[in-house]
Design a protein around this motif. Sequence first.
Motif, PDB file in Angstrom:
ATOM      1  N   ALA A 176       1.938 -16.161  33.806  1.00 15.21           N
ATOM      2  CA  ALA A 176       2.683 -17.051  32.914  1.00 15.21           C
ATOM      3  C   ALA A 176       4.009 -17.474  33.532  1.00 15.21           C
ATOM      4  CB  ALA A 176       2.927 -16.355  31.582  1.00 15.21           C
ATOM      5  N   PRO A 177       4.316 -18.785  33.519  1.00 16.87           N
ATOM      6  CA  PRO A 177       5.602 -19.245  34.046  1.00 16.87           C
ATOM      7  C   PRO A 177       6.751 -19.062  33.063  1.00 16.87           C
ATOM      8  CG  PRO A 177       4.291 -21.111  33.314  1.00 16.87           C
ATOM      9  CD  PRO A 177       3.419 -19.897  33.162  1.00 16.87           C
ATOM     10  N   GLY A 178       6.424 -18.860  31.792  1.00 16.51           N
ATOM     11  CA  GLY A 178       7.475 -18.719  30.797  1.00 16.51           C
ATOM     12  C   GLY A 178       6.981 -17.983  29.571  1.00 16.51           C
ATOM     13  N   ALA A 179       7.871 -17.809  28.574  1.00 20.17           N
ATOM     14  CA  ALA A 179       7.581 -16.989  27.403  1.00 20.17           C
ATOM     15  C   ALA A 179       6.445 -17.552  26.565  1.00 20.17           C
ATOM     16  CB  ALA A 179       8.838 -16.826  26.560  1.00 20.17           C
ATOM     17  N   TRP A 180       6.409 -18.876  26.387  1.00 19.63           N
ATOM     18  CA  TRP A 180       5.385 -19.442  25.510  1.00 19.63           C
ATOM     19  C   TRP A 180       4.002 -19.318  26.125  1.00 19.63           C
ATOM     20  CZ3 TRP A 180       6.357 -20.118  20.638  1.00 19.63           C
ATOM     21  CH2 TRP A 180       7.680 -20.333  20.231  1.00 19.63           C
ATOM     22  N   ALA A 181       3.906 -19.465  27.430  1.00 19.00           N
ATOM     23  CA  ALA A 181       2.620 -19.240  28.097  1.00 19.00           C
ATOM     24  C   ALA A 181       2.210 -17.776  27.974  1.00 19.00           C
ATOM     25  CB  ALA A 181       2.710 -19.642  29.564  1.00 19.00           C
ATOM     26  N   GLY A 182       3.191 -16.870  28.086  1.00 14.88           N
ATOM     27  CA  GLY A 182       2.904 -15.454  27.903  1.00 14.88           C
ATOM     28  C   GLY A 182       2.366 -15.161  26.519  1.00 14.88           C
ATOM     29  N   MET A 183       2.942 -15.793  25.508  1.00 14.91           N
ATOM     30  CA  MET A 183       2.449 -15.573  24.144  1.00 14.91           C
ATOM     31  C   MET A 183       1.042 -16.121  23.965  1.00 14.91           C
ATOM     32  SD  MET A 183       5.494 -15.730  21.375  1.00 14.91           S
ATOM     33  CE  MET A 183       6.193 -17.301  21.831  1.00 14.91           C
ATOM     34  N   ALA A 184       0.721 -17.215  24.655  1.00 16.81           N
ATOM     35  CA  ALA A 184      -0.656 -17.727  24.611  1.00 16.81           C
ATOM     36  C   ALA A 184      -1.624 -16.703  25.185  1.00 16.81           C
ATOM     37  CB  ALA A 184      -0.738 -19.040  25.385  1.00 16.81           C
ATOM     38  N   GLY A 185      -1.181 -16.020  26.252  1.00 17.40           N
ATOM     39  CA  GLY A 185      -2.024 -14.981  26.833  1.00 17.40           C
ATOM     40  C   GLY A 185      -2.242 -13.820  25.887  1.00 17.40           C
ATOM     41  N   PHE A 186      -1.189 -13.381  25.190  1.00 18.57           N
ATOM     42  CA  PHE A 186      -1.333 -12.285  24.232  1.00 18.57           C
ATOM     43  C   PHE A 186      -2.205 -12.689  23.047  1.00 18.57           C
ATOM     44  CE2 PHE A 186       2.662 -10.737  26.289  1.00 18.57           C
ATOM     45  CZ  PHE A 186       2.145  -9.528  26.734  1.00 18.57           C
ATOM     46  N   THR A 187      -2.200 -13.986  22.716  1.00 22.98           N
ATOM     47  CA  THR A 187      -3.087 -14.487  21.657  1.00 22.98           C
ATOM     48  C   THR A 187      -4.551 -14.338  22.081  1.00 22.98           C
ATOM     49  OG1 THR A 187      -1.415 -16.073  20.926  1.00 22.98           O
ATOM     50  CG2 THR A 187      -3.685 -16.492  20.258  1.00 22.98           C
ATOM     51  N   LEU A 188      -4.855 -14.730  23.313  1.00 24.50           N
ATOM     52  CA  LEU A 188      -6.221 -14.561  23.819  1.00 24.50           C
ATOM     53  C   LEU A 188      -6.613 -13.088  23.850  1.00 24.50           C
ATOM     54  CD1 LEU A 188      -6.294 -17.069  26.829  1.00 24.50           C
ATOM     55  CD2 LEU A 188      -7.436 -17.325  24.615  1.00 24.50           C
TER      56      LEU A 188
END
Length: 404
Positions: free
Chosen positions: A289-301
């Motif tokens: 993840a390049p940033g926090a929002w992409a990281g949260m998308a990963g935790f959603t998956l």
Amino acid sequence: MTDVLRRGRASLAFGFFAQGAAFALLVTRIPAIQDRYGVSDALLPAFLAAVPVLAGAGSVMTERLVRRVRPSRVLRWSQPMVLLALLGVGAGERMAGLAVALAVFGLAVGALDASMNMLGVSLQRAYGRSIMLGFHATYSLGGILGASLAWAGAHWELALWVSYLPVVAVLVPAALVGSRWYVDGRSGGGGQGDGAGGGVGFGVLLPLCLVMTFAYIGDSTVSNWSAKYLQDVLGSSEQLATVPYNVYMVTTLVGRAVGDFGVRRLGAVAVVRGGALLAAAGFAVVAGAPGAWAGMAGFTLLGLGLCVLVPQTFAAAGRLFPGNSDAAVARLNVFNYVGFLVGSPLVGALGDAWSYRGAMLVPMVLVLVTVVYARSFGGGGADRYGGGHERARAADVGRSGHEV
């Protein structure tokens, strides 16, 4: 008979809900517990590790206990013990009292988890269709409620016992009343069927044990490291760093709420493979993840993928050992705690020695191994449980709990 099953299903679902709330109230207030008792940072890991170790011992004892008494009776008395031990954690004053309360909590939670899933497996068999994910969905719902109540207690700076007492006062009598309608399968304990019908071969059970361990390594990675990862690695604010775990819990609830329909339509093997691939993709997104929002998308998956693995692992054990499912579930449940014990220290050690991005790849690889073992979740078509029609099977339905 259908009314008996429906009441049994509702009462057991409430048991899962109460357990989810109790466990969340404990783990989300660890900093407050540490402050109340003056537990040092060096000593805290020993206290935290003792709970899953004792829970594993409680699960092993339950395997032996259900040879003489029905799982419903074990669940009936272990759930109030868990809740009262939680209150003891909040109300004590000395470290010795904390140690005793956590010891009781650990032993009781092992018995509770094992007996609860024993009843879930036998009830699913009686229904003739997949309902196991629904039970675990109510556990997730209880966890969300417990975490929310813990947040409120911390926000209003309430004493631990003040936060815990209303919850315990409501859940203990409700659980005792609900336990009157628990339903044991005829292959349940008390020397009937499951306790006596053949052995549990560890070689056959081993793939499921590994899947259970890997699933909980993934789960503990999210619960213990998501906030730190977002803040320290992805540069989020402290407030935003609290969001991923809540998102993870919500997506876990959603995934489990609809998961039984997927099992009925596609079969357990396909659902487990899909869940493992989705979870692995989530870890990959988090790691890159390049940033926090992409990281949260990963935790959603991650929430959507991991949520199906544990319930389906218990269900698969019941199908593999229909004459001894109580013993299979109890032994499998021990690996729940193995994964919990291994996951957090593993990621922490790799993060410190290497990098936290790289550490996220390890649970990703372990979850991918589940794809290889997914065939162990099949049952020659039985994993779909007859395409979804609800039918009481008299051969699998014993007496309801209030008749014990």
